[in-house]
Design a protein around this motif. Structure first.
Motif, PDB file in Angstrom:
ATOM      1  N   SER A  49      -3.456   1.569   8.949  1.00  0.00           N
ATOM      2  CA  SER A  49      -4.311   0.429   8.613  1.00  0.00           C
ATOM      3  C   SER A  49      -4.171   0.052   7.140  1.00  0.00           C
ATOM      4  N   ALA A  50      -4.157   1.061   6.281  1.00  0.00           N
ATOM      5  CA  ALA A  50      -3.972   0.798   4.856  1.00  0.00           C
ATOM      6  C   ALA A  50      -2.601   0.175   4.597  1.00  0.00           C
ATOM      7  N   ALA A  51      -1.587   0.647   5.304  1.00  0.00           N
ATOM      8  CA  ALA A  51      -0.237   0.099   5.135  1.00  0.00           C
ATOM      9  C   ALA A  51      -0.213  -1.383   5.480  1.00  0.00           C
ATOM     10  N   VAL A  52      -0.883  -1.751   6.560  1.00  0.00           N
ATOM     11  CA  VAL A  52      -0.910  -3.159   6.964  1.00  0.00           C
ATOM     12  C   VAL A  52      -1.567  -4.009   5.885  1.00  0.00           C
ATOM     13  N   THR A  53      -2.678  -3.537   5.317  1.00  0.00           N
ATOM     14  CA  THR A  53      -3.352  -4.328   4.282  1.00  0.00           C
ATOM     15  C   THR A  53      -2.459  -4.519   3.059  1.00  0.00           C
ATOM     16  N   TYR A  54      -1.689  -3.503   2.713  1.00  0.00           N
ATOM     17  CA  TYR A  54      -0.759  -3.641   1.592  1.00  0.00           C
ATOM     18  C   TYR A  54       0.382  -4.600   1.944  1.00  0.00           C
ATOM     19  N   LEU A  55       0.905  -4.477   3.134  1.00  0.00           N
ATOM     20  CA  LEU A  55       2.077  -5.270   3.507  1.00  0.00           C
ATOM     21  C   LEU A  55       1.757  -6.744   3.732  1.00  0.00           C
ATOM     22  N   ILE A  56       0.525  -7.068   4.151  1.00  0.00           N
ATOM     23  CA  ILE A  56       0.181  -8.473   4.337  1.00  0.00           C
ATOM     24  C   ILE A  56      -0.385  -9.096   3.062  1.00  0.00           C
ATOM     25  N   GLY A  57      -0.577  -8.280   2.025  1.00  0.00           N
ATOM     26  CA  GLY A  57      -1.061  -8.797   0.754  1.00  0.00           C
ATOM     27  C   GLY A  57      -2.546  -9.109   0.739  1.00  0.00           C
ATOM     28  N   HIS A  58      -3.329  -8.311   1.430  1.00  0.00           N
ATOM     29  CA  HIS A  58      -4.785  -8.504   1.464  1.00  0.00           C
ATOM     30  C   HIS A  58      -5.366  -8.407   0.053  1.00  0.00           C
ATOM     31  N   ASP A  59      -6.504  -9.059  -0.160  1.00  0.00           N
ATOM     32  CA  ASP A  59      -7.103  -9.108  -1.498  1.00  0.00           C
ATOM     33  C   ASP A  59      -7.556  -7.745  -2.016  1.00  0.00           C
ATOM     34  N   TYR A  60      -8.073  -6.880  -1.130  1.00  0.00           N
ATOM     35  CA  TYR A  60      -8.587  -5.593  -1.607  1.00  0.00           C
ATOM     36  C   TYR A  60      -7.499  -4.721  -2.232  1.00  0.00           C
ATOM     37  N   PRO A  61      -6.359  -4.511  -1.556  1.00  0.00           N
ATOM     38  CA  PRO A  61      -5.317  -3.717  -2.226  1.00  0.00           C
ATOM     39  C   PRO A  61      -4.788  -4.393  -3.490  1.00  0.00           C
ATOM     40  N   LYS A  62      -4.748  -5.732  -3.491  1.00  0.00           N
ATOM     41  CA  LYS A  62      -4.332  -6.428  -4.721  1.00  0.00           C
ATOM     42  C   LYS A  62      -5.273  -6.090  -5.866  1.00  0.00           C
ATOM     43  N   ALA A  63      -6.569  -6.102  -5.588  1.00  0.00           N
ATOM     44  CA  ALA A  63      -7.544  -5.779  -6.628  1.00  0.00           C
ATOM     45  C   ALA A  63      -7.371  -4.339  -7.104  1.00  0.00           C
ATOM     46  N   MET A  64      -7.098  -3.424  -6.176  1.00  0.00           N
ATOM     47  CA  MET A  64      -6.903  -2.023  -6.553  1.00  0.00           C
ATOM     48  C   MET A  64      -5.642  -1.844  -7.397  1.00  0.00           C
ATOM     49  N   VAL A  65      -4.574  -2.540  -7.037  1.00  0.00           N
ATOM     50  CA  VAL A  65      -3.327  -2.449  -7.797  1.00  0.00           C
ATOM     51  C   VAL A  65      -3.532  -3.013  -9.201  1.00  0.00           C
ATOM     52  N   ARG A  66      -4.245  -4.129  -9.284  1.00  0.00           N
ATOM     53  CA  ARG A  66      -4.531  -4.711 -10.607  1.00  0.00           C
ATOM     54  C   ARG A  66      -5.407  -3.779 -11.436  1.00  0.00           C
TER      55      ARG A  66
END
Length: 115
Positions: free
Chosen positions: A18-35
């Motif tokens: 599930s986490a992989a999918v959120t990263y691969l589709i560019g969801h806002d939450y992982p983007k915020a975490m990466v930033r």
């Protein structure tokens, strides 16, 4: 013991997948975490791919046990790196990390105990 191994491995594969999918589709939450961790956004597909590989590896481990063990080790190392990334920027928001890491470590321990 084997039932616990199967259950925890399936839960870990689901969580990491599930986490992989959120990263691969560019969801806002992982983007915020990466930033927040001050990492480049172009790492998102790489991080998602690593999570996906770990998730698939855990499931393949039911047929090829040593691959499952390697996938569990890889996920534990992935989340160790995530901890370093959090601490590097002074983030103390570690609840999500703790859940994912606990499941990855439990999977590795049960995998080693089952084989």
């Amino acid at each position: 013991m084997f039932a616990a191994y199967v259950t925890v491995t399936i839960v870990a594969a689901f969580l990491d997948g599930s986490a992989a999918v959120t990263y691969l589709i560019g969801h806002d939450y992982p983007k915020a975490m990466v930033r927040m961790k001050r990492l480049p956004l172009w790492w998102m597909p790489l991080l998602g791919s690593l999570l996906a590989a770990g998730s698939i590896g855990l499931l393949v481990g039911f047929a090829v046990p040593w691959l499952g063990t390697l996938a569990a080790v890889g996920l534990v190392l992935y989340f160790a790196g995530a901890l370093v990334a959090h601490l590097r920027v002074g983030s103390r928001k570690l609840a999500g990390w703790a859940v994912f890491t606990s499941v990855a470590v439990a999977t590795l321990v049960l995998d080693l105990a089952a084989t």
